[in-house]
Motif scaffolding. Structure first.
Motif, PDB file in Angstrom:
ATOM      1  N   MET A  62       0.828  -1.209   0.000  1.00 25.01           N
ATOM      2  CA  MET A  62       0.000   0.000   0.000  1.00 25.01           C
ATOM      3  C   MET A  62       0.864   1.261   0.000  1.00 25.01           C
ATOM      4  N   GLY A  63       1.984   1.227   0.706  1.00 20.23           N
ATOM      5  CA  GLY A  63       2.903   2.368   0.695  1.00 20.23           C
ATOM      6  C   GLY A  63       3.482   2.605  -0.682  1.00 20.23           C
ATOM      7  N   PHE A  64       3.776   1.510  -1.398  1.00 16.10           N
ATOM      8  CA  PHE A  64       4.257   1.667  -2.766  1.00 16.10           C
ATOM      9  C   PHE A  64       3.192   2.332  -3.633  1.00 16.10           C
ATOM     10  N   LEU A  95      -5.844   3.473   6.068  1.00 16.16           N
ATOM     11  CA  LEU A  95      -4.584   4.227   6.081  1.00 16.16           C
ATOM     12  C   LEU A  95      -4.730   5.603   5.443  1.00 16.16           C
ATOM     13  N   GLY A  96      -5.958   5.973   5.105  1.00 13.28           N
ATOM     14  CA  GLY A  96      -6.195   7.286   4.513  1.00 13.28           C
ATOM     15  C   GLY A  96      -5.726   7.405   3.079  1.00 13.28           C
ATOM     16  N   LEU A  97      -5.508   6.277   2.422  1.00 15.25           N
ATOM     17  CA  LEU A  97      -4.974   6.320   1.068  1.00 15.25           C
ATOM     18  C   LEU A  97      -6.031   6.632   0.022  1.00 15.25           C
ATOM     19  N   THR A 149       1.927  10.334   4.835  1.00 13.46           N
ATOM     20  CA  THR A 149       0.598  10.551   4.263  1.00 13.46           C
ATOM     21  C   THR A 149      -0.316  11.310   5.208  1.00 13.46           C
ATOM     22  N   ASN A 150      -0.268  10.957   6.486  1.00 14.07           N
ATOM     23  CA  ASN A 150      -1.106  11.660   7.464  1.00 14.07           C
ATOM     24  C   ASN A 150      -0.582  11.411   8.877  1.00 14.07           C
ATOM     25  N   GLU A 151      -1.081  12.192   9.817  1.00 14.90           N
ATOM     26  CA  GLU A 151      -0.605  12.136  11.200  1.00 14.90           C
ATOM     27  C   GLU A 151      -0.878  10.778  11.865  1.00 14.90           C
TER      28      GLU A 151
END
Length: 176
Positions: A62-64, A95-97, A149-151
């Motif tokens: 997901m980070g990729f 994860l707010g993606l 990406t976010n806090e």
């Protein structure tokens, strides 16, 4: 050494379609990175990541995806997620993606054509197996992206990042 990757892709008029089969993980995402980089080097800036056959995703994968979206976004490109299913959609949203990836956008140019597109896809065969240092760099980069990406993600992945960065500092080849 060539290897099967669990990824199929096709270059269509206006975008690249990439289908991930099986678990989207830290093992599969380096091949996805290789495939998307090759397409970006050829000028592609529009990607559809098809998750219909993806049984789940880990944080590296997901980070990729988030990092890919940021890279193509700098050149006015986009990453669309097609057919994520409830579980994968929830993972991305947790994860707010959903703020950085377009998940099943209703106005997408591929709407109504997914089944036809899938029939024409070819297996992506990786050029080589990434070494341990390269995989470690990839995992670290993906988690840095998530944390940035976010806090909430920054807090969630702080411990993981601390461990990964310590490992990277212990191995000069993994510094990134």
């Amino acid at each position: 050494m060539d290897k099967e990757t669990g990824i199929k892709f096709g270059v269509l008029d206006g975008f690249t379609w990439i289908r991930c089969e099986g678990k989207g993980s830290f093992m599969q995402s380096p091949a996805l990175k290789e495939c998307t980089k090759q397409r970006q080097d050829e000028g592609e800036k529009y990607f559809v990541i098809d998750l219909q056959a993806c049984t789940g995703m880990d944080s590296t994968f997901m980070g990729f995806l988030a990092g890919l979206s940021a890279r193509v976004g700098r050149s006015d490109g986009w990453v669309h997620i097609a057919s994520p299913g409830d579980r994968n959609r929830q993972s991305l949203e947790d994860l707010g993606l959903d703020c950085v990836l377009e998940i099943s956008p209703p106005e997408a140019p591929w709407r109504g054509k997914a089944d036809e597109i899938r029939q024409g896809l070819q297996p992506y065969v990786g050029k080589r197996l990434p070494g341990m240092s390269e995989r470690a760099r990839h995992v670290l980069e993906a988690h840095r992206t998530l944390a940035n990406t976010n806090e909430d993600n920054a807090k969630k992945f702080a411990g993981v990042l601390q461990v990964l960065e310590k490992q990277a500092s212990d191995d000069p080849e993994t510094e990134g």
